[in-house]
Design a protein around this motif. Structure first.
Motif, mmCIF file in Angstrom:
data_model
loop_
_atom_site.group_PDB
_atom_site.id
_atom_site.type_symbol
_atom_site.label_atom_id
_atom_site.label_comp_id
_atom_site.label_asym_id
_atom_site.label_seq_id
_atom_site.Cartn_x
_atom_site.Cartn_y
_atom_site.Cartn_z
ATOM 1 N N GLN A 15 37.771 16.712 91.741
ATOM 2 C CA GLN A 15 38.999 18.022 92.191
ATOM 3 C C GLN A 15 40.170 17.020 92.992
ATOM 4 O O GLN A 15 41.150 17.406 92.919
ATOM 5 C CB GLN A 15 37.880 18.657 93.413
ATOM 6 N N LYS A 16 39.219 16.143 93.772
ATOM 7 C CA LYS A 16 40.412 15.163 94.638
ATOM 8 C C LYS A 16 41.615 14.826 93.678
ATOM 9 O O LYS A 16 42.646 15.087 94.222
ATOM 10 C CB LYS A 16 40.362 14.063 95.454
ATOM 11 N N VAL A 17 41.290 14.186 92.352
ATOM 12 C CA VAL A 17 41.784 13.936 91.566
ATOM 13 C C VAL A 17 42.875 15.325 90.644
ATOM 14 O O VAL A 17 44.256 15.329 90.276
ATOM 15 C CB VAL A 17 41.547 13.171 90.194
ATOM 16 N N LEU A 18 42.348 15.923 90.216
ATOM 17 C CA LEU A 18 42.980 17.699 89.395
ATOM 18 C C LEU A 18 43.602 17.787 90.545
ATOM 19 O O LEU A 18 45.023 18.145 90.008
ATOM 20 C CB LEU A 18 41.182 18.976 89.969
ATOM 21 N N ILE A 19 43.423 17.732 91.662
ATOM 22 C CA ILE A 19 44.558 18.355 92.723
ATOM 23 C C ILE A 19 45.627 17.682 92.787
ATOM 24 O O ILE A 19 46.910 18.556 92.461
ATOM 25 C CB ILE A 19 43.994 18.415 94.449
ATOM 26 N N LYS A 52 29.448 6.721 87.519
ATOM 27 C CA LYS A 52 30.394 7.701 88.817
ATOM 28 C C LYS A 52 31.578 8.003 88.202
ATOM 29 O O LYS A 52 32.048 7.225 87.372
ATOM 30 C CB LYS A 52 30.778 6.508 90.347
ATOM 31 N N PHE A 53 31.798 9.299 88.820
ATOM 32 C CA PHE A 53 32.925 9.522 88.206
ATOM 33 C C PHE A 53 33.827 10.590 89.284
ATOM 34 O O PHE A 53 33.494 10.201 90.546
ATOM 35 C CB PHE A 53 32.609 10.903 86.649
ATOM 36 N N PRO A 54 35.202 10.532 89.168
ATOM 37 C CA PRO A 54 35.921 10.800 87.928
ATOM 38 C C PRO A 54 36.558 9.010 87.298
ATOM 39 O O PRO A 54 36.275 8.521 88.285
ATOM 40 C CB PRO A 54 36.981 11.575 88.006
ATOM 41 N N LEU A 55 36.766 9.522 86.076
ATOM 42 C CA LEU A 55 36.960 8.008 85.551
ATOM 43 C C LEU A 55 38.576 8.899 84.958
ATOM 44 O O LEU A 55 38.782 9.746 83.776
ATOM 45 C CB LEU A 55 36.264 7.554 84.575
ATOM 46 N N LEU A 56 39.545 8.416 84.932
ATOM 47 C CA LEU A 56 40.991 8.338 83.855
ATOM 48 C C LEU A 56 41.129 7.399 83.342
ATOM 49 O O LEU A 56 41.210 6.224 83.205
ATOM 50 C CB LEU A 56 42.161 7.792 86.105
ATOM 51 N N VAL A 57 41.549 7.674 82.433
ATOM 52 C CA VAL A 57 41.689 6.911 80.929
ATOM 53 C C VAL A 57 43.726 6.875 80.329
ATOM 54 O O VAL A 57 43.835 8.320 80.272
ATOM 55 C CB VAL A 57 40.359 7.208 79.770
ATOM 56 N N ILE A 68 42.797 4.976 94.013
ATOM 57 C CA ILE A 68 43.450 4.595 92.627
ATOM 58 C C ILE A 68 43.813 5.311 91.881
ATOM 59 O O ILE A 68 45.054 4.704 91.381
ATOM 60 C CB ILE A 68 42.473 3.193 92.682
ATOM 61 N N ILE A 69 42.956 6.139 91.451
ATOM 62 C CA ILE A 69 43.670 7.171 90.351
ATOM 63 C C ILE A 69 45.275 7.772 91.339
ATOM 64 O O ILE A 69 45.644 7.330 90.022
ATOM 65 C CB ILE A 69 42.141 8.321 90.108
ATOM 66 N N ILE A 70 44.803 8.412 92.093
ATOM 67 C CA ILE A 70 45.771 8.970 92.321
ATOM 68 C C ILE A 70 46.947 8.409 93.412
ATOM 69 O O ILE A 70 47.628 8.092 92.568
ATOM 70 C CB ILE A 70 45.832 9.906 93.820
ATOM 71 N N LEU A 73 48.898 7.449 89.511
ATOM 72 C CA LEU A 73 49.726 7.968 88.643
ATOM 73 C C LEU A 73 50.950 8.728 89.526
ATOM 74 O O LEU A 73 51.751 8.165 88.763
ATOM 75 C CB LEU A 73 48.871 9.812 88.955
ATOM 76 N N GLN A 74 50.577 8.047 90.973
ATOM 77 C CA GLN A 74 52.231 8.334 91.432
ATOM 78 C C GLN A 74 53.085 6.810 90.565
ATOM 79 O O GLN A 74 54.210 7.026 90.221
ATOM 80 C CB GLN A 74 52.068 7.832 92.436
ATOM 81 N N LEU A 75 52.226 5.690 90.282
ATOM 82 C CA LEU A 75 52.689 4.652 89.426
ATOM 83 C C LEU A 75 53.518 4.623 88.436
ATOM 84 O O LEU A 75 54.481 4.616 87.725
ATOM 85 C CB LEU A 75 52.034 3.250 89.825
ATOM 86 N N ALA A 76 52.546 5.358 87.438
ATOM 87 C CA ALA A 76 52.099 5.555 86.060
ATOM 88 C C ALA A 76 52.953 6.329 85.417
ATOM 89 O O ALA A 76 53.633 6.644 84.614
ATOM 90 C CB ALA A 76 50.890 4.949 85.728
#
Length: 219
Positions: A15-19, A52-57, A68-70, A73-76
């Motif tokens: 949910q943290k990444v979904l937000i 472990k999840f989530p995993l972003l591809v 790190i995923i969030i 996302l801001q960078l890429a």
């Protein structure tokens, strides 16, 4: 579509990444992990054997760990909502709060959940008692920290709020945020009303019977 997120709707860290994704209306494919979707598990574990999840591809790139995923996302894949400030010191404050919600709120929820999952009544009660004590300490600190702020780090919605929303959601189920913390309760209510988190909550609603401590009939 280049972005794919492996996770589960009821997972706080998913949910943290979904937000973050919903905040910026970032296009992605959600690949739910569970008994009804075995087709996703092999690729998920191939890319991240720690399981472990989530995993972003993103194409051939795999990104793990929610913070790190969030940031990735801001960078890429930047959008109109900047979740990490450009100012380095302000960004440090946001990162600290992000870690606070993960390590001093959500971690104790998980401690209580793990005790309940053992099936041992003593471990369940011991886990819940320690979690309640630690969460009350976190609530008291947050009550002072959040005074005069709309969001965790100030007036802007940030990475810290992405962490706070699911952490406080499940923490409040585990150890109710007391009425003696009106600032924190009001912040929790603002998070619940934020469209990005409201969407994540609604998408996970059908899974509430899975909460081993018993999900309250609210929120």
């Amino acid at each position: 579509m280049s972005l794919a997120l492996y996770g589960h709707p009821f997972s706080s860290y998913t949910q943290k990444v979904l937000i973050a994704l919903y905040e910026n209306a970032t296009p992605f494919e959600f690949r739910c992990l569970g008994p009804d979707t075995p087709q996703h598990a092999a690729e998920w574990l191939r890319r991240w054997p720690l399981g472990k999840f989530p995993l972003l591809v993103d194409g051939e790139r795999s990104v793990v760990e929610t913070t790190i995923i969030i940031e990735y996302l801001q960078l890429a894949h930047p959008g109109p909502v900047r979740l990490l400030p450009a100012d380095s010191m302000a960004a440090l404050d946001v990162r600290f709060l992000d870690r606070f919600f993960d390590l001093h709120v959500m971690q104790w929820v998980q401690h209580a959940v793990n005790g309940a999952l053992t099936g041992d009544p003593v471990k369940r009660e011991d886990g819940l008692a320690l979690a309640a004590k630690k969460l009350d300490l976190a609530y008291a600190w947050l009550e002072k920290q959040l005074a005069g702020r709309t969001w965790a780090a100030g007036e802007a919605f940030t990475l810290a709020d992405c962490a706070a929303a699911p952490a406080l959601f499940y923490a409040d189920w585990t150890q109710r945020i007391p009425e003696t913390c009106p600032v924190l309760r009001a912040y929790h209510a603002r998070l619940l009303a934020r469209p990005s988190f409201a969407r994540a909550v609604n998408e996970a609603r059908e899974f509430r019977p899975l909460f081993p401590l018993g999900a309250p009939d609210r929120d």
